[in-house]
Design an enzyme around this catalytic site. Structure first.
Site, PDB file in Angstrom:
ATOM      1  CG  HIS A 160      -3.916   1.353   8.532  1.00 53.19           C
ATOM      2  ND1 HIS A 160      -4.137   0.103   7.988  1.00 53.19           N
ATOM      3  CD2 HIS A 160      -4.906   1.562   9.431  1.00 53.19           C
ATOM      4  CE1 HIS A 160      -5.219  -0.421   8.541  1.00 53.19           C
ATOM      5  NE2 HIS A 160      -5.704   0.434   9.415  1.00 53.19           N
ATOM      6  CE1 TYR A 192       2.855   3.092  10.124  1.00 52.66           C
ATOM      7  CE2 TYR A 192       3.616   1.606   8.415  1.00 52.66           C
ATOM      8  CZ  TYR A 192       2.652   2.453   8.922  1.00 52.66           C
ATOM      9  OH  TYR A 192       1.484   2.657   8.218  1.00 52.66           O
ATOM     10  NE  ARG A 212      -0.957   0.035   4.905  1.00 48.55           N
ATOM     11  CZ  ARG A 212      -0.085   0.667   5.673  1.00 48.55           C
ATOM     12  NH1 ARG A 212       0.471   1.803   5.282  1.00 48.55           N
ATOM     13  NH2 ARG A 212       0.274   0.167   6.841  1.00 48.55           N
TER      14      ARG A 212
HETATM   15  C1  LIG Z   1      -9.740  -7.411  16.166  1.00 49.96           C
HETATM   16  C2  LIG Z   1      -9.073  -6.136  15.765  1.00 49.96           C
HETATM   17  N1  LIG Z   1      -7.824  -5.863  16.193  1.00 49.96           N
HETATM   18  C3  LIG Z   1      -7.212  -4.718  15.824  1.00 49.96           C
HETATM   19  C4  LIG Z   1      -7.874  -3.814  15.030  1.00 49.96           C
HETATM   20  C5  LIG Z   1      -7.167  -2.526  14.615  1.00 49.96           C
HETATM   21  N2  LIG Z   1      -6.763  -2.660  13.210  1.00 49.96           N
HETATM   22  C6  LIG Z   1      -7.470  -2.109  12.215  1.00 49.96           C
HETATM   23  S1  LIG Z   1      -6.787  -2.398  10.722  1.00 49.96           S
HETATM   24  C7  LIG Z   1      -5.515  -3.277  11.385  1.00 49.96           C
HETATM   25  C8  LIG Z   1      -4.419  -3.857  10.512  1.00 49.96           C
HETATM   26  C9  LIG Z   1      -4.853  -4.967   9.623  1.00 49.96           C
HETATM   27  O1  LIG Z   1      -3.800  -5.313   8.770  1.00 49.96           O
HETATM   28  P1  LIG Z   1      -3.994  -6.284   7.555  1.00 49.96           P
HETATM   29  O2  LIG Z   1      -4.982  -7.332   7.881  1.00 49.96           O
HETATM   30  O3  LIG Z   1      -2.651  -6.726   7.114  1.00 49.96           O
HETATM   31  O4  LIG Z   1      -4.674  -5.368   6.431  1.00 49.96           O
HETATM   32  P2  LIG Z   1      -4.126  -4.037   5.752  1.00 49.96           P
HETATM   33  O5  LIG Z   1      -4.738  -2.893   6.543  1.00 49.96           O
HETATM   34  O6  LIG Z   1      -2.640  -4.059   5.830  1.00 49.96           O
HETATM   35  O7  LIG Z   1      -4.629  -4.044   4.365  1.00 49.96           O
HETATM   36  C10 LIG Z   1      -5.630  -3.324  12.773  1.00 49.96           C
HETATM   37  C11 LIG Z   1      -4.640  -3.982  13.656  1.00 49.96           C
HETATM   38  C12 LIG Z   1      -9.179  -4.119  14.616  1.00 49.96           C
HETATM   39  N3  LIG Z   1      -9.876  -3.311  13.814  1.00 49.96           N
HETATM   40  N4  LIG Z   1      -9.759  -5.276  14.993  1.00 49.96           N
END
Ligand SMILES: Cc1ncc(C[n+]2csc(CCOP(=O)(O)OP(=O)(O)O)c2C)c(N)n1
Length: 336
Positions: free
Chosen positions: A257, A266, A253
């Site tokens: 985020h 980071y 990406r």
């Molecule tokens: C159960 C839970 N834990 C933490 C979060 C906070 N959170 C939102 S997005 C995210 C990262 C997810 O990363 P990934 O699955 O790799 O998807 P990306 O955003 O990189 O596309 C986190 C930790 C959440 N929404 N729900």
């Protein structure tokens, strides 16, 4: 067949017409331009929260394009702008959600943007906790099999989501019951600020599929045709009773985020710059140009058409009304 001919025939060898290849490109470009416009609207203080899909277009369009719109099911996560556009949401639909207007087809302006869902288009609503859509996808696929209905379910998530128990439960269940579901991991190497090395002790997400009793494949997520090929094979297999498949697409990406994140804490600017050299939209454009499917003038025409559509969509949503206060409790429970 010579090597040059094989390359020329790549999309045709996958059963795609020239018109379909051009449509895939249009989806990728439209998603990129809508993403950039949403980001600009955020910086202007007009769009409160934006999740960027820039960099993910090839794996989203390539995989989603393998489904049959109208009878298959899309179970996306928040980053899947290009997936929901392939499913049928327009720029106006998406921006109605970004602006939280009453006419937002996903949830009437009641949820955060990018919490997609549309009954008419077979897009299943998700919620905010990571990975909760994955058991939904497995459950939906179980219902399809149990009722002997047609349809394949595709479910998308990031590699961070694969650290959640929900992911394990869904894949385990899908493997046991040989369900018609395709799991697509968009591995962009970070779960917000957490790098892949701190999310898993193995090199790929794909290799974990073996433990659930089905195939896992790893593909170049910047190559839309490679993503389509892997997805189409998995969808055909699921449709013919062959059970689930896990596909991991390596991607990146480009933006933070979300619009609330600062990725400079980071990852280095050099890393992001290097990743942009593999831009999937530019790569597919080069392919289309190389094979005379598009030239600079036509590309300009397509870009201008998308730009005009975006301008119209922004103008429309800025005038669109917010949900009425009296409606706040509607849709909390099922309504006939
Ligand atoms: C159960 C839970 N834990 C933490 C979060 C906070 N959170 C939102 S997005 C995210 C990262 C997810 O990363 P990934 O699955 O790799 O998807 P990306 O955003 O990189 O596309 C986190 C930790 C959440 N929404 N729900």
């Amino acid at each position: 067949m010579s090597r040059a001919e094989q390359t020329r025939m790549r999309h045709e060898a996958l059963g795609l017409t020239n018109a379909q290849a051009l449509e895939m490109h249009r989806f990728m470009l439209a998603a990129r331009m809508l993403d950039e416009r949403s980001w600009a609207l955020n910086r202007q203080g007009k769009a409160p929260f934006v999740v960027s899909s820039a960099g993910h277009e090839a794996c989203q369009v390539g995989t989603a394009y393998s489904l049959m719109r109208g009878s298959d099911y899309f179970v996306p996560y928040y980053r899947d702008l290009a997936v929901v556009m392939v499913a049928g949401l327009t720029a106006r639909d998406v921006l109605l959600g970004v602006y939280a207007r009453a006419e937002d087809p996903c949830n009437g302006g009641r949820q955060m943007p990018s919490h997609w869902g549309c009954h008419r288009l077979g897009i299943i609503s998700g919620s905010s906790p990571i990975a909760t859509q994955i058991p939904h996808a497995a459950g939906l696929a179980y219902a399809i099999k149990y009722r002997r209905e047609a349809g394949v379910v595709m479910c998308w998530f990031g590699e961070g989501a694969t650290s959640e128990g929900d992911w394990h439960e869904a894949l385990n269940f899908a493997g046991i019951h040989r369900l018609p579901v395709v799991f697509v991991c968009e591995n962009n190497k970070y779960a917000i600020s957490v790098p892949q090395s701190k999310q898993m002790a193995v090199a790929t997400v794909a290799e974990r599929a073996t433990a659930y009793g089905f195939e896992g494949h790893h593909v170049d997520g910047n190559d839309v045709l490679a993503c389509y090929e892997a997805a189409k094979t998995a969808v055909d297999k699921a449709r013919n009773g062959g059970g689930p498949t896990l596909i991991e697409c390596t991607t990146y990406r480009y933006a933070p985020h979300t619009s609330d994140d600062d990725d400079r804490t980071y990852r280095t600017r050099e890393e992001v710059k290097e990743a942009r050299r593999h831009d999937p939209v530019h790569r597919f454009q080069a392919y289309l140009k190389q094979h005379n499917l598009i030239d600079s003038a036509e590309l300009e025409r397509v870009t201008e058409a998308i730009k005009a559509d975006l301008a119209e969509a922004v103008e429309y949503v800025e005038q669109a009304p917010y949900p009425a206060v009296d409606d706040a409790l509607r849709h909390v429970f099922y309504e006939r």
